[in-house]
Design an enzyme around this catalytic site. Sequence first.
Site, short mmCIF file in Angstrom:
data_model
loop_
_atom_site.label_atom_id
_atom_site.label_comp_id
_atom_site.label_asym_id
_atom_site.label_seq_id
_atom_site.Cartn_x
_atom_site.Cartn_y
_atom_site.Cartn_z
N ALA A 71 0.96 -1.10 0.03
CA ALA A 71 0.04 0.11 0.12
C ALA A 71 0.79 1.38 -0.08
CB ALA A 71 -0.99 -0.16 1.12
N GLY A 112 1.04 -5.44 0.66
CA GLY A 112 0.13 -5.67 -0.63
C GLY A 112 0.80 -6.21 -1.61
N GLU A 115 0.51 -9.86 -1.48
CA GLU A 115 -0.63 -10.05 -1.32
C GLU A 115 -1.34 -10.21 -2.72
OE1 GLU A 115 -3.13 -8.68 2.60
OE2 GLU A 115 -2.08 -7.02 1.58
N GLU A 135 3.19 -5.58 7.64
CA GLU A 135 2.18 -4.53 8.14
C GLU A 135 1.77 -4.00 9.48
OE1 GLU A 135 0.30 -6.13 4.17
OE2 GLU A 135 1.30 -6.88 5.85
#
Length: 703
Positions: A71, A112, A115, A135
Amino acid sequence: MSETTQIVNLSPTVQYEVRGDVAVIRLANPPVNGLGDTIRTGLSAGISAAHDDAIRAVVIVGDGKGFCGGADLRQFGTPAAAVKPSVSEVFDQIQALRKPVVAAIHGFALGGGLELALVCNYRIAQTGATIGLPEVNVGLLPGAGGTQRLPRLIGTGQALEMIQNGATVTAARAAELGIMDHCVAGDPLDAALAFLSNSVPEGAGAPLIDDRPPASSEGVDFDAARRRVRPSTRNGVAQLAAIDAVEAATTHSIGEGLALERTAFVRLVDSPEAKALRHVFFAEKQAAKVADIDRATAPRPINRIAVIGAGTMGTGIAMAFANGGFPVDLIEQNTDALDRGVRTIRRNYEATAAKGRLTAQQVEQRIALIAPSLELGTASTADLVVEAVFEDMAVKKEVFAKLDALCKPGALLASNTSRLDVDELARSVSRPQDVIGLHFFSPANVMKLLEVVRGDATADDVVVTSLALAQKIAKVPVLSKVCDGFIGNRMLSPYRREADFLLEEGTTPDRIDSVLRDFGLAMGPFAMSDLAGLDIGWAARKRLAPTRPKHLRYSRVADVLCESGRFGQKTAAGYFRYGDGSRNPVPDPVVEEVIRRCAAEDGIERREISDAEIVDRCILALVNEGAKILGEGIAQRASDIDVVYVDGYGFPAYRGGPMYYAEHLGLAEVLRKIREFEATHGECWTPAPLLEKLVRDGETTFQ
């Protein structure tokens, strides 16, 4: 190499090309390739374009140094964060494509970014890439499926370990765990194209993690994982939420688990803890930047380092450099001290290996980088010499005089002093431009912070070299100008002053330590003093005694304890008692009697003191001194002060540091309380001029 069509820009940060029957979608917003608004829109457009019947498969690759760092934290709370499509919507598109999608990873796939790889059908990574879901380190949990997909892919226990601790692994280890399908030495894009040609038949079904059942909870103790999260844990709120989310992956369908994960993520994003941790994250990145030095200034080459002194600090500093891969000469003047230092180094490394953090081979490799020596002349070949001798100006000057005579031109001469005048040291040698302070924090091989102290004569390239070197050995450097105690220890003085005064006014060491631990500090001031050694502060107070204004209040408690031989853990008695070999502090009635006697002799009336007063007196003393330091230009920025206290002094990261804490308390409210303390306790509480100016001007932040 497959035939390539023209590269098309789908957004300012995403490119699309076709190689034969494979679409290559390139994330092109280095250095991080974060999943910000333009990456999301471009990636979405690329997946839509890949529905073309001529496209058999897709490879997603990153530009620059890595695949994707996750992110874009800078967009949190901004309109860009709400731009459609969301990350989850893009991931749904990838899974709905029903064509093989390969993540070709180099450099890193973090947060992310990993992910994103997990929603692809296959993952191919370059051997040295860094893989993880970190995170929790910024107060969040993986919010785009990481807590649900990783347990289904590699098992709950391994996934929980990575997610709860924010741990990263190499791509080679990720392949062993089953995160990566293949690990390659060469270009992962070429490997992905070859894999699609040779190993994925046309029309073959594409496996998805989402098609797997809930992960097994066998052998995983979630309650034990929760118990390991202590109240002082830097990111405890996020860790607990992550544990809950991973547990949900063992009891819920993928859709239900993703919904639970997303709810937790949204809650955390707006939490004060996560906002504070993001502040610290960016503050640490910013701290190494120097506003008044040309960015083109090149660092000096550092290939070999000498450390003078094999005591606690010297051995830790030598280990810190060896951990970064640098050869180090560890120099002492007598055999016993040197042998003791070498034994300490081996014992520390073996203890780390026993915890599974190093292999036996790594232990021997690092020890081999440290060459013990009894000859100061060994330092003549070093590019950097770090003096870590006794904290006495005369002793340090003597060492610097010898180094000045024997070190090669251009070598950096650094002192590990915690508070002495670096300018005075520099004036004692013929090359003041090469002198700098490198204040490591104990234990130097563990603590992240390094105060880089810039003297009046220190050359710009010496500053640049020191900051760059700190980062190479995994330290967080903060630049300070010269003053007594620099940033950290100068601020510590009024903090300790108030803690000492509170003792005399009616409380105890145990009570103050307990209240400040509840506030979030890793240790209270008195247990910390016992750990460091009361004799260190005593020596500093005696050195500064001639300059101390006679009319100002002074607490004698610490001096009386030292005069009776109570130096802390090293003597099994300080502010607390310590049993045989124990580090657990035990309240001591003898100390309480000393406190009462000193208060009575100095005419101090004892009273009931609230927890709130303890917090305000100690923490706002830090804030006020920090504002003075900032106003005087000792620190570059307020966030640097926060970094010093979070990474060097155990200030709770989830409160963002003392200056961030003050901003969120409200600068006007902080000034009001400080003025109340000034009225009650005198001129030691005179407000910082910068704080008064900011409040007068209606400002709400320090910068």
